[in-house]
Design a protein around this motif. Structure first.
Motif, short mmCIF file in Angstrom:
data_model
loop_
_atom_site.label_atom_id
_atom_site.label_comp_id
_atom_site.label_asym_id
_atom_site.label_seq_id
_atom_site.Cartn_x
_atom_site.Cartn_y
_atom_site.Cartn_z
N SER A 50 0.84 -1.19 0.00
CA SER A 50 0.00 0.00 0.00
C SER A 50 0.88 1.24 0.00
N VAL A 51 0.32 2.34 -0.46
CA VAL A 51 1.03 3.60 -0.42
C VAL A 51 1.12 4.06 1.04
N SER A 52 2.26 4.58 1.39
CA SER A 52 2.43 5.13 2.72
C SER A 52 1.79 6.51 2.78
N PRO A 53 1.07 6.83 3.83
CA PRO A 53 0.48 8.17 3.93
C PRO A 53 1.52 9.27 3.90
N GLY A 54 2.76 8.95 4.22
CA GLY A 54 3.84 9.94 4.16
C GLY A 54 4.44 10.07 2.78
N GLY A 55 3.98 9.26 1.84
CA GLY A 55 4.51 9.30 0.48
C GLY A 55 5.83 8.57 0.37
N LEU A 56 6.54 8.82 -0.70
CA LEU A 56 7.79 8.12 -0.94
C LEU A 56 8.87 8.39 0.11
N PRO A 57 8.96 9.59 0.67
CA PRO A 57 10.02 9.84 1.64
C PRO A 57 9.89 9.03 2.93
N LYS A 58 8.70 8.53 3.21
CA LYS A 58 8.50 7.78 4.45
C LYS A 58 8.08 6.36 4.11
N ASN A 59 8.84 5.41 4.56
CA ASN A 59 8.50 4.02 4.36
C ASN A 59 8.22 3.35 5.70
N SER A 60 7.83 4.14 6.67
CA SER A 60 7.64 3.62 8.01
C SER A 60 6.43 2.69 8.13
N TYR A 61 5.56 2.69 7.14
CA TYR A 61 4.40 1.80 7.20
C TYR A 61 4.74 0.39 6.75
N ASN A 62 5.84 0.23 6.03
CA ASN A 62 6.32 -1.09 5.59
C ASN A 62 5.23 -1.94 4.95
N GLY A 63 4.39 -1.32 4.15
CA GLY A 63 3.37 -2.06 3.43
C GLY A 63 2.08 -2.29 4.17
N HIS A 64 2.01 -1.88 5.43
CA HIS A 64 0.77 -2.04 6.18
C HIS A 64 -0.29 -1.08 5.66
N VAL A 65 -1.52 -1.49 5.74
CA VAL A 65 -2.63 -0.64 5.30
C VAL A 65 -3.44 -0.25 6.52
N PHE A 66 -3.66 1.01 6.67
CA PHE A 66 -4.44 1.52 7.79
C PHE A 66 -5.63 2.29 7.25
N TRP A 67 -6.52 2.67 8.12
CA TRP A 67 -7.74 3.35 7.73
C TRP A 67 -7.47 4.62 6.94
N ASP A 68 -6.36 5.32 7.22
CA ASP A 68 -6.10 6.58 6.54
C ASP A 68 -5.89 6.39 5.04
N CYS A 69 -5.23 5.32 4.67
CA CYS A 69 -5.03 5.04 3.24
C CYS A 69 -6.35 4.70 2.57
N GLU A 70 -7.11 3.82 3.20
CA GLU A 70 -8.39 3.40 2.62
C GLU A 70 -9.41 4.53 2.61
N THR A 71 -9.34 5.40 3.59
CA THR A 71 -10.32 6.48 3.70
C THR A 71 -9.98 7.68 2.84
N TRP A 72 -8.72 8.06 2.80
CA TRP A 72 -8.33 9.31 2.14
C TRP A 72 -7.63 9.14 0.80
N MET A 73 -6.91 8.07 0.61
CA MET A 73 -6.11 7.93 -0.62
C MET A 73 -6.78 7.06 -1.67
N LEU A 74 -7.29 5.94 -1.28
CA LEU A 74 -7.90 5.02 -2.24
C LEU A 74 -9.03 5.66 -3.03
N PRO A 75 -9.96 6.38 -2.40
CA PRO A 75 -11.05 6.99 -3.17
C PRO A 75 -10.57 8.01 -4.20
N ALA A 76 -9.42 8.59 -3.99
CA ALA A 76 -8.90 9.57 -4.95
C ALA A 76 -8.28 8.90 -6.17
N ILE A 77 -7.86 7.65 -6.03
CA ILE A 77 -7.19 6.95 -7.13
C ILE A 77 -8.15 6.07 -7.93
N VAL A 78 -9.08 5.42 -7.26
CA VAL A 78 -9.96 4.43 -7.92
C VAL A 78 -10.66 4.96 -9.17
N PRO A 79 -11.30 6.13 -9.14
CA PRO A 79 -12.03 6.57 -10.34
C PRO A 79 -11.14 6.81 -11.56
#
Length: 85
Positions: A50-79
C-alpha cells in the motif's frame, strides 16, 4: 539524461490524462490536483504494498494498510486509475 527525461515525461503523460476541474476557484483546483499528483507519485502498479500516507520519503508503514489510506487515498485513485489503486 535526455532519454531518462523523455521516458519520465512519457510515463506522466500516460498517468496524468486529466486533472480535476473545479469551476470558479483556481486555488482549490490547484490544491486538489497537487494532492492527486502527490498520491500518484507515491504509488506503483508493480508494487503489492500500500502507499504510505507519508509518500515516498517515508516508508515507516512497511506495506501495512491503515484506515487513513483506505479512507483518504484510495477513493482519490480508484475513479481515475483503478489498475494502480
Amino acid at each position: 539524461w535526455d532519454s531518462l527525461l523523455e521516458s519520465h515525461i512519457s510515463a506522466w503523460q500516460d498517468i496524468w490524462r486529466s486533472g480535476i476541474e473545479i469551476q470558479g476557484n483556481d486555488t482549490i483546483a490547484a490544491a486538489v490536483n497537487a494532492s492527486l499528483y502527490a498520491i500518484l507519485s507515491s504509488v506503483d502498479a508493480a508494487s503489492t504494498w500500500s502507499v504510505s500516507p507519508g509518500g515516498l520519503p517515508k516508508n515507516s508503514y512497511n506495506g501495512h494498510v491503515f484506515w487513513d489510506c483506505e479512507t483518504w487515498m484510495l477513493p482519490a485513485i480508484v475513479p481515475f486509475h483503478p489498475n494502480i489503486a
